[in-house]
Design an enzyme around this catalytic site. Structure first.
Site, PDB file in Angstrom:
ATOM      1  N   GLY A  98       0.818  -1.210   0.000  1.00  0.00           N
ATOM      2  CA  GLY A  98       0.000   0.000   0.000  1.00  0.00           C
ATOM      3  C   GLY A  98       0.848   1.254   0.000  1.00  0.00           C
ATOM      4  N   ALA A  99       1.964   1.219  -0.726  1.00  0.00           N
ATOM      5  CA  ALA A  99       2.967   2.283  -0.623  1.00  0.00           C
ATOM      6  C   ALA A  99       2.777   3.418  -1.621  1.00  0.00           C
ATOM      7  CB  ALA A  99       4.362   1.683  -0.802  1.00  0.00           C
ATOM      8  N   SER A 100       1.703   3.407  -2.397  1.00  0.00           N
ATOM      9  CA  SER A 100       1.551   4.424  -3.433  1.00  0.00           C
ATOM     10  C   SER A 100       1.038   5.759  -2.901  1.00  0.00           C
ATOM     11  CB  SER A 100       0.621   3.922  -4.543  1.00  0.00           C
ATOM     12  OG  SER A 100      -0.658   3.602  -4.028  1.00  0.00           O
ATOM     13  N   ARG A 101       0.595   5.794  -1.647  1.00  0.00           N
ATOM     14  CA  ARG A 101       0.083   7.052  -1.086  1.00  0.00           C
ATOM     15  C   ARG A 101      -0.027   6.928   0.443  1.00  0.00           C
ATOM     16  NH1 ARG A 101      -4.239   4.612  -3.820  1.00  0.00           N
ATOM     17  NH2 ARG A 101      -3.664   5.850  -5.626  1.00  0.00           N
ATOM     18  N   GLY A 102      -0.352   8.041   1.077  1.00  0.00           N
ATOM     19  CA  GLY A 102      -0.675   8.028   2.500  1.00  0.00           C
ATOM     20  C   GLY A 102       0.441   7.558   3.408  1.00  0.00           C
ATOM     21  N   TYR A 155     -15.427  -4.303   9.431  1.00  0.00           N
ATOM     22  CA  TYR A 155     -14.133  -3.631   9.389  1.00  0.00           C
ATOM     23  C   TYR A 155     -13.324  -3.927  10.642  1.00  0.00           C
ATOM     24  CZ  TYR A 155     -10.602   0.049   9.285  1.00  0.00           C
ATOM     25  OH  TYR A 155      -9.402   0.732   9.305  1.00  0.00           O
ATOM     26  N   LYS A 167      -9.533  -5.678  10.841  1.00  0.00           N
ATOM     27  CA  LYS A 167      -8.344  -5.042  11.409  1.00  0.00           C
ATOM     28  C   LYS A 167      -7.842  -5.789  12.640  1.00  0.00           C
ATOM     29  CE  LYS A 167      -6.544  -1.954  10.055  1.00  0.00           C
ATOM     30  NZ  LYS A 167      -5.506  -1.816   8.983  1.00  0.00           N
ATOM     31  N   LYS A 202      -1.209  -1.508  -5.776  1.00  0.00           N
ATOM     32  CA  LYS A 202      -1.964  -1.776  -7.009  1.00  0.00           C
ATOM     33  C   LYS A 202      -1.868  -0.642  -8.020  1.00  0.00           C
ATOM     34  CE  LYS A 202      -6.082  -2.532  -5.536  1.00  0.00           C
ATOM     35  NZ  LYS A 202      -7.530  -2.837  -5.670  1.00  0.00           N
ATOM     36  N   ASP A 208      -1.257  -6.719  -6.043  1.00  0.00           N
ATOM     37  CA  ASP A 208      -2.520  -6.841  -5.327  1.00  0.00           C
ATOM     38  C   ASP A 208      -2.317  -7.922  -4.284  1.00  0.00           C
ATOM     39  OD1 ASP A 208      -5.073  -7.421  -4.403  1.00  0.00           O
ATOM     40  OD2 ASP A 208      -6.018  -7.226  -6.363  1.00  0.00           O
TER      41      ASP A 208
END
Length: 281
Positions: free
Chosen positions: A13-17, A164, A168, A38, A70
């Site tokens: 999940g490194a593309s943002r945030g 959710y 988590k 992704k 993914d």
């Protein structure tokens, strides 16, 4: 404290945030960063791609490998790990940051959305850990870091979004299990969660309930992650950390730099209490 220089850090999940912030912070120490996510082409509504973050990593002094991945797909995860090892010679750290969120009640949560959260949050984190562990076991200071909350069975954390929360908490249970299983082998497995809401695209899932002005930047989580990943893996494992507490242990108590608006009160993140009723950043 171990240096992250020349360590290979696999961030999902490194593309943002938060994922991007952790990748860039590690780059400043000279790490090799596997930017796994992704998004390999610009998204119409969300910032960042694996390629833009890879450029950020290099510009900050690190080495980067951008891999479209993914984490629901075992073959894609396996291939990403293989590419990382071929490029950098091994893996020292796995940061399980990728996540899916839907803060909806049971009757408002279709099974497709339930499956997505379970597949990304719980199953995906387990899958990435399983794929990386053979290489982590060869590292001198191996770490797995889950971006997941401390576990509290109080119904208040379930009643508005049971699916959710389950997904988590599944990640947090994985921390307990893997920490116990690999303690003797020297692999640290810890969880990290923000004390306050972080200003990322996930704010959209809150339906406007939290203003960006009441949030901190992702850099607070990145700095806390760096502190954890530099610790001795044989003595720091099985913990569910809050970012503020980690930084306090490092002697960092002035957190104004992370506030989007230091004059505004902060909003507590999910799964964390007490709230910030009167506090400032």
């Amino acid at each position: 404290m171990e240096s992250l220089k020349d360590k290979t850090i696999f961030v999902t999940g490194a593309s943002r945030g938060i994922g991007r912030a952790i990748a860039v912070r590690a780059a400043k120490d000279g790490a090799n960063v596997v930017v796994a996510a992704k998004t390999d082409r610009p998204h119409p509504k969300l910032p960042g791609t694996i390629h833009s973050v890879a450029k950020d990593v290099v510009s900050q002094g690190g080495n980067a490998l951008a891999v479209r991945c993914d984490i629901r797909d075992e073959d894609q995860v396996t291939n990403a790990v293989i590419r990382a090892v071929e490029r950098f010679g091994g893996i020292d750290v796995l940061v399980n940051n990728a996540g899916a969120i839907s803060l909806t009640g049971t009757l408002e949560t279709p099974m497709k959305r339930y499956d997505l959260m379970m597949d990304v949050n719980t199953r995906g984190s387990y899958l990435c850990a399983r794929a990386c562990l053979p290489h982590l076991l060869k590292s001198s200071n191996p770490h797995i870091l889950m971006l997941s909350p401390p576990i509290d069975p109080d119904p208040r954390w379930f009643r508005d979004h049971t699916a959710y929360t389950m997904s988590k908490y599944g990640m947090s249970l994985c921390v307990i299990g893997l920490a116990g299983e690999f303690r003797e082998a020297g692999v640290a497995v810890n969880a990290l969660w923000p004390r306050s809401v972080i200003a990322t695209s996930a704010l959209l899932a809150l339906g406007g309930k939290v203003r960006p002005q009441n949030c901190r930047s992702p850099e607070i989580v990145a700095d806390a992650a760096r502190a954890i990943l530099r610790r001795d893996s044989r003595t720091c494992t099985g913990n569910h950390f809050l970012d503020e507490d980690v930084l306090a242990q490092e002697g960092i108590t002035d957190l104004d730099r992370y506030a989007l608006d230091p004059g505004e009160p902060l909003q507590s993140d999910l799964f964390v209490e007490p709230p910030f009723p009167d506090s400032q950043a």
